[in-house]
Design a protein around this motif. Structure first.
Motif, PDB file in Angstrom:
ATOM      1  N   THR A 171       0.822  -1.207   0.000  1.00 20.34           N
ATOM      2  CA  THR A 171       0.000   0.000   0.000  1.00 20.34           C
ATOM      3  C   THR A 171       0.858   1.260   0.000  1.00 20.34           C
ATOM      4  OG1 THR A 171      -1.924  -1.011   1.043  1.00 20.34           O
ATOM      5  CG2 THR A 171      -1.608   1.346   1.401  1.00 20.34           C
ATOM      6  N   ALA A 172       1.856   1.296   0.888  1.00 21.93           N
ATOM      7  CA  ALA A 172       2.729   2.471   0.956  1.00 21.93           C
ATOM      8  C   ALA A 172       3.452   2.688  -0.363  1.00 21.93           C
ATOM      9  CB  ALA A 172       3.732   2.309   2.091  1.00 21.93           C
ATOM     10  N   ALA A 173       3.917   1.598  -0.974  1.00 22.67           N
ATOM     11  CA  ALA A 173       4.617   1.715  -2.259  1.00 22.67           C
ATOM     12  C   ALA A 173       3.671   2.220  -3.351  1.00 22.67           C
ATOM     13  CB  ALA A 173       5.204   0.359  -2.652  1.00 22.67           C
ATOM     14  N   ALA A 174       2.431   1.734  -3.350  1.00 22.96           N
ATOM     15  CA  ALA A 174       1.468   2.162  -4.369  1.00 22.96           C
ATOM     16  C   ALA A 174       1.123   3.635  -4.208  1.00 22.96           C
ATOM     17  CB  ALA A 174       0.205   1.312  -4.286  1.00 22.96           C
ATOM     18  N   PHE A 175       0.925   4.085  -2.960  1.00 20.60           N
ATOM     19  CA  PHE A 175       0.614   5.495  -2.764  1.00 20.60           C
ATOM     20  C   PHE A 175       1.812   6.363  -3.113  1.00 20.60           C
ATOM     21  CE2 PHE A 175       0.482   9.462  -0.476  1.00 20.60           C
ATOM     22  CZ  PHE A 175      -0.780   9.938  -0.809  1.00 20.60           C
ATOM     23  N   ALA A 176       3.015   5.935  -2.726  1.00 23.01           N
ATOM     24  CA  ALA A 176       4.211   6.718  -3.048  1.00 23.01           C
ATOM     25  C   ALA A 176       4.347   6.908  -4.553  1.00 23.01           C
ATOM     26  CB  ALA A 176       5.454   6.035  -2.479  1.00 23.01           C
ATOM     27  N   ALA A 177       4.096   5.847  -5.312  1.00 23.03           N
ATOM     28  CA  ALA A 177       4.186   5.945  -6.774  1.00 23.03           C
ATOM     29  C   ALA A 177       3.112   6.882  -7.321  1.00 23.03           C
ATOM     30  CB  ALA A 177       4.050   4.556  -7.392  1.00 23.03           C
ATOM     31  N   ALA A 178       1.891   6.778  -6.787  1.00 27.02           N
ATOM     32  CA  ALA A 178       0.804   7.635  -7.261  1.00 27.02           C
ATOM     33  C   ALA A 178       1.062   9.092  -6.915  1.00 27.02           C
ATOM     34  CB  ALA A 178      -0.517   7.172  -6.646  1.00 27.02           C
ATOM     35  N   TRP A 179       1.557   9.339  -5.695  1.00 27.64           N
ATOM     36  CA  TRP A 179       1.833  10.719  -5.285  1.00 27.64           C
ATOM     37  C   TRP A 179       2.956  11.325  -6.128  1.00 27.64           C
ATOM     38  CZ3 TRP A 179      -1.002  14.005  -2.776  1.00 27.64           C
ATOM     39  CH2 TRP A 179      -0.431  15.171  -2.247  1.00 27.64           C
ATOM     40  N   GLN A 180       3.945  10.523  -6.423  1.00 25.15           N
ATOM     41  CA  GLN A 180       5.048  10.994  -7.255  1.00 25.15           C
ATOM     42  C   GLN A 180       4.564  11.351  -8.651  1.00 25.15           C
ATOM     43  OE1 GLN A 180       9.135   9.321  -6.775  1.00 25.15           O
ATOM     44  NE2 GLN A 180       8.772   8.467  -8.800  1.00 25.15           N
ATOM     45  N   THR A 181       3.690  10.506  -9.203  1.00 25.52           N
ATOM     46  CA  THR A 181       3.150  10.762 -10.539  1.00 25.52           C
ATOM     47  C   THR A 181       2.297  12.022 -10.571  1.00 25.52           C
ATOM     48  OG1 THR A 181       3.166   8.409 -11.110  1.00 25.52           O
ATOM     49  CG2 THR A 181       1.681   9.825 -12.367  1.00 25.52           C
ATOM     50  N   ARG A 182       1.465  12.208  -9.552  1.00 25.86           N
ATOM     51  CA  ARG A 182       0.515  13.317  -9.572  1.00 25.86           C
ATOM     52  C   ARG A 182       1.121  14.654  -9.165  1.00 25.86           C
ATOM     53  NH1 ARG A 182      -4.764  12.483 -10.362  1.00 25.86           N
ATOM     54  NH2 ARG A 182      -5.463  10.328 -10.576  1.00 25.86           N
ATOM     55  N   THR A 183       2.191  14.634  -8.366  1.00 27.62           N
ATOM     56  CA  THR A 183       2.721  15.883  -7.829  1.00 27.62           C
ATOM     57  C   THR A 183       4.159  16.182  -8.242  1.00 27.62           C
ATOM     58  OG1 THR A 183       3.620  14.942  -5.783  1.00 27.62           O
ATOM     59  CG2 THR A 183       1.267  15.544  -5.796  1.00 27.62           C
ATOM     60  N   GLY A 184       4.854  15.183  -8.775  1.00 25.59           N
ATOM     61  CA  GLY A 184       6.260  15.375  -9.107  1.00 25.59           C
ATOM     62  C   GLY A 184       7.185  15.257  -7.910  1.00 25.59           C
ATOM     63  N   ALA A 185       6.647  14.898  -6.751  1.00 20.32           N
ATOM     64  CA  ALA A 185       7.476  14.724  -5.561  1.00 20.32           C
ATOM     65  C   ALA A 185       8.405  13.523  -5.737  1.00 20.32           C
ATOM     66  CB  ALA A 185       6.592  14.501  -4.335  1.00 20.32           C
ATOM     67  N   THR A 186       9.548  13.575  -5.065  1.00 19.28           N
ATOM     68  CA  THR A 186      10.487  12.460  -5.075  1.00 19.28           C
ATOM     69  C   THR A 186      10.231  11.598  -3.843  1.00 19.28           C
ATOM     70  OG1 THR A 186      12.159  13.774  -6.210  1.00 19.28           O
ATOM     71  CG2 THR A 186      12.915  11.800  -5.033  1.00 19.28           C
ATOM     72  N   ALA A 187       9.938  10.327  -4.060  1.00 23.28           N
ATOM     73  CA  ALA A 187       9.643   9.408  -2.966  1.00 23.28           C
ATOM     74  C   ALA A 187      10.882   8.589  -2.632  1.00 23.28           C
ATOM     75  CB  ALA A 187       8.490   8.488  -3.337  1.00 23.28           C
ATOM     76  N   THR A 188      11.250   8.584  -1.365  1.00 21.79           N
ATOM     77  CA  THR A 188      12.411   7.824  -0.891  1.00 21.79           C
ATOM     78  C   THR A 188      11.985   6.960   0.284  1.00 21.79           C
ATOM     79  OG1 THR A 188      13.871   9.654  -1.490  1.00 21.79           O
ATOM     80  CG2 THR A 188      14.760   7.979  -0.010  1.00 21.79           C
ATOM     81  N   ILE A 189      12.324   5.690   0.248  1.00 24.28           N
ATOM     82  CA  ILE A 189      11.949   4.824   1.357  1.00 24.28           C
ATOM     83  C   ILE A 189      12.851   5.111   2.553  1.00 24.28           C
ATOM     84  CG2 ILE A 189      13.398   2.868   0.668  1.00 24.28           C
ATOM     85  CD1 ILE A 189      10.916   1.101   1.573  1.00 24.28           C
ATOM     86  N   LEU A 190      12.217   5.360   3.709  1.00 27.23           N
ATOM     87  CA  LEU A 190      12.956   5.658   4.929  1.00 27.23           C
ATOM     88  C   LEU A 190      13.210   4.417   5.763  1.00 27.23           C
ATOM     89  CD1 LEU A 190      11.321   8.926   6.314  1.00 27.23           C
ATOM     90  CD2 LEU A 190      13.503   8.684   5.125  1.00 27.23           C
ATOM     91  N   GLN A 191      12.220   3.540   5.825  1.00 32.55           N
ATOM     92  CA  GLN A 191      12.360   2.370   6.688  1.00 32.55           C
ATOM     93  C   GLN A 191      11.440   1.248   6.218  1.00 32.55           C
ATOM     94  OE1 GLN A 191      10.945   2.156  10.997  1.00 32.55           O
ATOM     95  NE2 GLN A 191      13.143   2.523  11.309  1.00 32.55           N
ATOM     96  N   ARG A 192      11.979   0.054   6.249  1.00 32.25           N
ATOM     97  CA  ARG A 192      11.181  -1.154   6.062  1.00 32.25           C
ATOM     98  C   ARG A 192      10.963  -1.772   7.433  1.00 32.25           C
ATOM     99  NH1 ARG A 192      14.424  -0.886   1.449  1.00 32.25           N
ATOM    100  NH2 ARG A 192      13.250  -1.137  -0.502  1.00 32.25           N
ATOM    101  N   GLN A 193       9.712  -2.030   7.754  1.00 32.59           N
ATOM    102  CA  GLN A 193       9.359  -2.497   9.090  1.00 32.59           C
ATOM    103  C   GLN A 193       8.664  -3.852   9.024  1.00 32.59           C
ATOM    104  OE1 GLN A 193       6.717   0.713  10.157  1.00 32.59           O
ATOM    105  NE2 GLN A 193       8.341   1.896  11.120  1.00 32.59           N
ATOM    106  N   ARG A 194       8.667  -4.540  10.137  1.00 33.43           N
ATOM    107  CA  ARG A 194       7.888  -5.777  10.265  1.00 33.43           C
ATOM    108  C   ARG A 194       7.044  -5.675  11.524  1.00 33.43           C
ATOM    109  NH1 ARG A 194      11.048 -10.655   8.511  1.00 33.43           N
ATOM    110  NH2 ARG A 194      10.260  -9.817   6.537  1.00 33.43           N
ATOM    111  N   LEU A 195       5.766  -5.967  11.373  1.00 31.67           N
ATOM    112  CA  LEU A 195       4.858  -6.007  12.510  1.00 31.67           C
ATOM    113  C   LEU A 195       4.858  -7.419  13.083  1.00 31.67           C
ATOM    114  CD1 LEU A 195       2.632  -4.642  14.250  1.00 31.67           C
ATOM    115  CD2 LEU A 195       0.975  -5.470  12.557  1.00 31.67           C
ATOM    116  N   TYR A 196       5.050  -7.502  14.401  1.00 30.75           N
ATOM    117  CA  TYR A 196       5.051  -8.784  15.101  1.00 30.75           C
ATOM    118  C   TYR A 196       3.902  -8.839  16.101  1.00 30.75           C
ATOM    119  CZ  TYR A 196       9.847  -9.883  13.551  1.00 30.75           C
ATOM    120  OH  TYR A 196      10.964 -10.167  12.813  1.00 30.75           O
ATOM    121  N   ARG A 197       3.420 -10.063  16.332  1.00 29.79           N
ATOM    122  CA  ARG A 197       2.391 -10.334  17.342  1.00 29.79           C
ATOM    123  C   ARG A 197       2.958 -11.325  18.355  1.00 29.79           C
ATOM    124  NH1 ARG A 197      -1.262 -12.460  14.159  1.00 29.79           N
ATOM    125  NH2 ARG A 197      -2.772 -10.742  14.070  1.00 29.79           N
ATOM    126  N   LEU A 198       2.701 -11.083  19.635  1.00 29.06           N
ATOM    127  CA  LEU A 198       3.186 -11.975  20.676  1.00 29.06           C
ATOM    128  C   LEU A 198       2.433 -13.294  20.653  1.00 29.06           C
ATOM    129  CD1 LEU A 198       5.038 -12.375  23.146  1.00 29.06           C
ATOM    130  CD2 LEU A 198       3.188 -11.422  24.556  1.00 29.06           C
TER     131      LEU A 198
END
Length: 309
Positions: A127-154
Motif C-alpha cells: 500500500t505504501a509503495a502504491a501510494f508513493a508511486a501515485a503521489w510521485q506521478t501526480r505531484t512530481g514529488a520524489t519518494a524515498t523509502i525511509l524504513q522497512r518495518q515488520r509487525l510482530y504479534r506476541l
C-alpha cells in the motif's frame, strides 16, 4: 483549504457490472471519524494498530497531542460501507490502511485536490509503495523509502534467561526527566522527529505506559513503552537502551516484562514493529515469542506540497 467531508453525487450512467462510485471523505472531527470508521478499524486491530493508537491518544490528550496543527482524518466508502481510512498528524507522515493500486491513486488525487502537504506515507508495504508511486506521478514529488518495518504479534511469551540483575518498575512522575531524555535519544537514534519530549513523558506516566529495567541499586538502564489498550490491542513502543549499556540483556528483560503485563491486563493482542535493517532486534523479539504478521514501509516525499485545484 476546502472541506471534503460530504458525499459527492455521480449521476453519469454506467453499465450494471461497472464498479460503484467510491468517495474519499475528509474531516478534522475525531468523533465524527470514529463514528463512521470505528468498526472498520476494530475489525483488524493488528493491521490497524497505528490508527487505533493515534486516535486513542488524540481522544485522551486532545487535538494538540502530536503538534500545533490539528490531525486530519479520511475514509473511503463503497456502497455506504467503509473500505479504507487515512490520518495525518502534521507534520508527520500520512498513515493509510490497506489499499489497492486504484484506491491508492484515488487517494493521491483526493489529497492533491485538497492542496494537502504530504511529507511521506506509512502503511503496509504494498500500500505504501502504491501510494508513493501515485503521489510521485501526480505531484512530481520524489519518494524515498525511509524504513522497512515488520509487525510482530506476541505468541507464547518466553522470558529471557538468565535475567539480568535488577527488576522492572513502572515510571512515575519522579522519573519524568529521565524518561523525556531517553525518548529524545531514541528518536534521534532512529532518525525520526519526535513530539515534545516532556509532553510524551507526561502522557506515558499518566497511564503507566513506560517501564524501566533498573539495577539492584535502583539505576534505570533500559526502558520499554506501551500504547494504551484500544480494541483489545496494545503495541510495545519504544524500546531503548543507552548505547553504553547494550548487550547485557536489559532490553529483552524489560520488553518481556511489559509484554507480560499487557497480557495480564487483558490485551488480546500484544504487538510491536521492528526495523528490518536491525537484525539484532528482530532476533531478540522472536526469541521472546513474537511472530511476524506483515511488512510495512515508511516513505519520505521531497517537495510534497501541491497547489489547490
Amino acid at each position: 483549504m476546502r472541506s471534503d467531508d460530504s458525499p459527492r453525487s455521480d449521476d453519469s450512467p454506467r453499465p450494471d457490472d461497472s464498479p460503484r462510485p467510491e468517495h474519499w471523505h475528509r474531516t478534522e472531527d475525531l468523533d465524527r471519524f470514529l463514528d463512521r470508521a470505528g468498526d472498520f478499524l476494530r475489525s483488524r486491530p493488528a493491521a490497524h494498530t497505528v490508527m487505533l493508537s493515534v486516535t486513542e491518544a488524540v481522544r485522551r490528550r486532545g487535538p494538540g497531542a502530536y503538534g500545533d496543527e490539528p490531525p486530519v482524518y479520511g475514509l473511503l466508502q463503497r456502497d455506504g460501507a467503509v473500505r479504507a481510512t487515512y490520518l495525518q498528524t502534521p507534520p508527520y507522515q500520512l498513515q493509510v490502511t490497506a489499499l489497492t493500486t486504484e484506491e491508492a491513486d484515488s487517494l493521491a488525487a483526493h489529497l492533491a485536490g485538497l492542496g494537502r502537504m504530504v511529507p511521506g506515507v506509512g502503511g503496509e508495504h504494498e500500500t505504501a509503495a502504491a501510494f508513493a508511486a501515485a503521489w510521485q506521478t501526480r505531484t512530481g514529488a520524489t519518494a524515498t523509502i525511509l524504513q522497512r518495518q515488520r509487525l510482530y504479534r506476541l505468541g507464547t511469551l518466553t522470558v529471557p534467561e538468565p535475567a539480568p540483575a535488577g527488576r522492572a518498575r513502572i515510571a512515575t512522575t519522579s522519573d519524568r526527566s529521565q524518561l523525556a531524555k531517553w525518548y529524545e535519544e531514541f528518536t534521534e537514534a532512529i532518525g525520526e522527529q519526535g513530539i515534545d519530549r516532556d509532553s510524551w513523558a507526561d502522557a506515558r506516566i499518566a497511564y503507566g505506559g513506560a517501564t524501566f529495567w533498573q539495577t539492584p541499586d535502583g539505576t534505570p538502564v533500559a526502558m520499554a513503552g506501551v500504547t494504551s489498550q484500544v480494541a483489545g490491542q496494545v503495541r510495545v513502543a519504544p524500546v531503548y537502551t543507552p548505547a553504553e549499556l547494550r548487550g547485557r540483556g536489559y532490553a529483552g528483560a524489560v520488553t518481556a516484562e511489559v509484554s507480560r503485563a499487557a497480557r495480564d491486563a487483558g490485551a488480546d493482542e500484544v504487538l510491536l514493529f521492528t526495523d528490518l535493517a536491525n537484525p539484532t532486534s528482530n532476533a531478540l523479539y522472536q526469541r521472546i515469542g513474537y511472530r511476524p504478521v506483515s511488512d510495512f514501509a515508511v516513505y519520505d516525499f521531497e517537495a510534497g506540497a501541491v497547489s489547490e485545484e
